[in-house]
Write a protein that holds these residues in place. Structure first.
Motif, short mmCIF file in Angstrom:
data_model
loop_
_atom_site.label_atom_id
_atom_site.label_comp_id
_atom_site.label_asym_id
_atom_site.label_seq_id
_atom_site.Cartn_x
_atom_site.Cartn_y
_atom_site.Cartn_z
N THR A 1 12.50 -1.21 -10.04
CA THR A 1 11.66 -2.46 -8.99
C THR A 1 10.25 -2.79 -9.13
OG1 THR A 1 10.93 -0.68 -7.75
CG2 THR A 1 13.33 -1.71 -7.21
N THR A 2 9.72 -1.84 -9.99
CA THR A 2 8.42 -2.57 -10.05
C THR A 2 8.31 -1.83 -11.71
OG1 THR A 2 7.90 -1.71 -7.64
CG2 THR A 2 5.56 -2.70 -9.38
N PRO A 3 8.39 -2.74 -12.27
CA PRO A 3 8.26 -1.84 -13.88
C PRO A 3 6.77 -2.18 -14.45
CG PRO A 3 9.21 -4.21 -14.38
CD PRO A 3 8.94 -4.21 -11.92
N GLN A 4 5.71 -2.59 -14.18
CA GLN A 4 4.15 -2.43 -14.75
C GLN A 4 4.00 -0.69 -14.19
OE1 GLN A 4 1.81 -4.83 -14.06
NE2 GLN A 4 0.16 -4.21 -15.01
N ILE A 5 4.59 -0.56 -12.80
CA ILE A 5 3.94 0.25 -12.27
C ILE A 5 4.53 1.90 -13.19
CG2 ILE A 5 4.21 1.95 -10.47
CD1 ILE A 5 1.88 0.15 -9.94
N GLY A 6 6.39 1.88 -13.27
CA GLY A 6 7.07 2.32 -13.79
C GLY A 6 6.87 3.28 -15.49
N GLU A 7 6.02 1.63 -15.92
CA GLU A 7 6.13 2.37 -17.39
C GLU A 7 4.65 2.57 -17.52
OE1 GLU A 7 5.72 -1.91 -18.92
OE2 GLU A 7 8.56 -2.07 -19.15
N THR B 1 12.70 5.25 -11.80
CA THR B 1 13.87 4.52 -10.55
C THR B 1 12.68 3.37 -10.42
OG1 THR B 1 14.73 6.33 -9.78
CG2 THR B 1 13.78 4.41 -8.06
N LEU B 2 10.98 3.44 -10.49
CA LEU B 2 10.32 2.65 -10.28
C LEU B 2 10.62 1.35 -11.14
CD1 LEU B 2 7.42 4.95 -8.87
CD2 LEU B 2 8.88 3.13 -7.46
N ILE B 3 10.92 1.95 -13.16
CA ILE B 3 10.89 0.65 -14.02
C ILE B 3 12.14 -0.35 -13.06
CG2 ILE B 3 11.56 0.51 -16.05
CD1 ILE B 3 10.32 2.37 -16.76
N VAL C 1 8.82 13.83 -11.53
CA VAL C 1 7.68 11.80 -11.74
C VAL C 1 8.64 11.63 -13.11
CG1 VAL C 1 5.66 11.62 -12.66
CG2 VAL C 1 6.25 13.60 -10.58
N GLN C 2 9.54 11.91 -13.52
CA GLN C 2 9.78 11.03 -14.90
C GLN C 2 11.13 10.07 -14.27
OE1 GLN C 2 9.60 10.34 -18.31
NE2 GLN C 2 11.34 9.11 -18.31
N LYS C 3 11.78 10.87 -13.27
CA LYS C 3 13.47 10.22 -12.84
C LYS C 3 12.43 8.80 -12.08
CE LYS C 3 16.55 14.11 -13.18
NZ LYS C 3 17.03 14.66 -12.56
N GLU D 1 0.84 -1.04 0.33
CA GLU D 1 0.42 0.36 -0.04
C GLU D 1 0.36 1.24 0.08
OE1 GLU D 1 -3.19 0.26 2.87
OE2 GLU D 1 -3.42 -1.66 2.81
N GLU D 2 2.22 1.19 0.29
CA GLU D 2 2.82 1.95 0.78
C GLU D 2 4.08 1.67 0.90
OE1 GLU D 2 2.98 5.41 3.99
OE2 GLU D 2 1.30 5.18 3.94
N GLU D 3 5.63 2.54 0.59
CA GLU D 3 6.74 2.77 0.72
C GLU D 3 7.31 4.01 0.49
OE1 GLU D 3 9.05 0.51 -2.34
OE2 GLU D 3 7.15 1.17 -3.89
N GLN D 4 8.50 4.12 1.50
CA GLN D 4 9.79 4.73 1.35
C GLN D 4 11.03 4.79 0.08
OE1 GLN D 4 9.12 7.57 4.31
NE2 GLN D 4 7.44 6.23 4.16
N LEU D 5 10.85 5.80 0.29
CA LEU D 5 11.95 5.64 -0.98
C LEU D 5 12.86 6.79 -1.05
CD1 LEU D 5 12.94 4.06 -4.00
CD2 LEU D 5 11.49 5.58 -5.07
N ASP D 6 13.95 6.83 -1.03
CA ASP D 6 15.15 7.81 -1.27
C ASP D 6 15.76 8.87 -3.03
OD1 ASP D 6 16.54 10.04 -0.49
OD2 ASP D 6 18.28 8.37 0.71
#
Length: 84
Positions: free
Chosen positions: A39-45, A35-37, A29-31, A17-22
């Motif tokens: 760890t979580t490719p589907q969300i990043g895409e 980053t999410l691509i 938002v682009q960067k 549901e939630e996470e912290q990211l540095d």
């Protein structure tokens, strides 16, 4: 550190549901999507393809929106329905 919040079906995709990211002191938002691509490719895409709504501190964001340390970023799936 920023807080990422996943809503509705995106919780299942992210597996949380939630996470912290540095991301450092300042990013976009682009960067974040790049980053999410990793760890979580589907969300990043989905972010890059503008398939989900991204908000930063409860304001609708674009890929160019700046994210600062301490911000909250929320991901919401597309909505449908309504009445005529």
């Amino acid at each position: 550190m920023i807080t990422l919040k996943y809503f509705a079906s995106l919780r299942s995709i992210a597996g949380k549901e939630e996470e912290q990211l540095d991301l450092g002191a300042e990013s976009t938002v682009q960067k974040l999507s790049e980053t999410l691509i990793k760890t979580t490719p589907q969300i990043g895409e989905m972010i890059q393809g503008k398939k989900i709504l991204v908000s930063v501190n409860q304001d609708v964001a674009t890929l160019d929106t700046v994210i600062h340390d301490g911000d909250e970023v929320a991901f919401l799936p597309p909505f449908s329905g309504g009445s005529q």
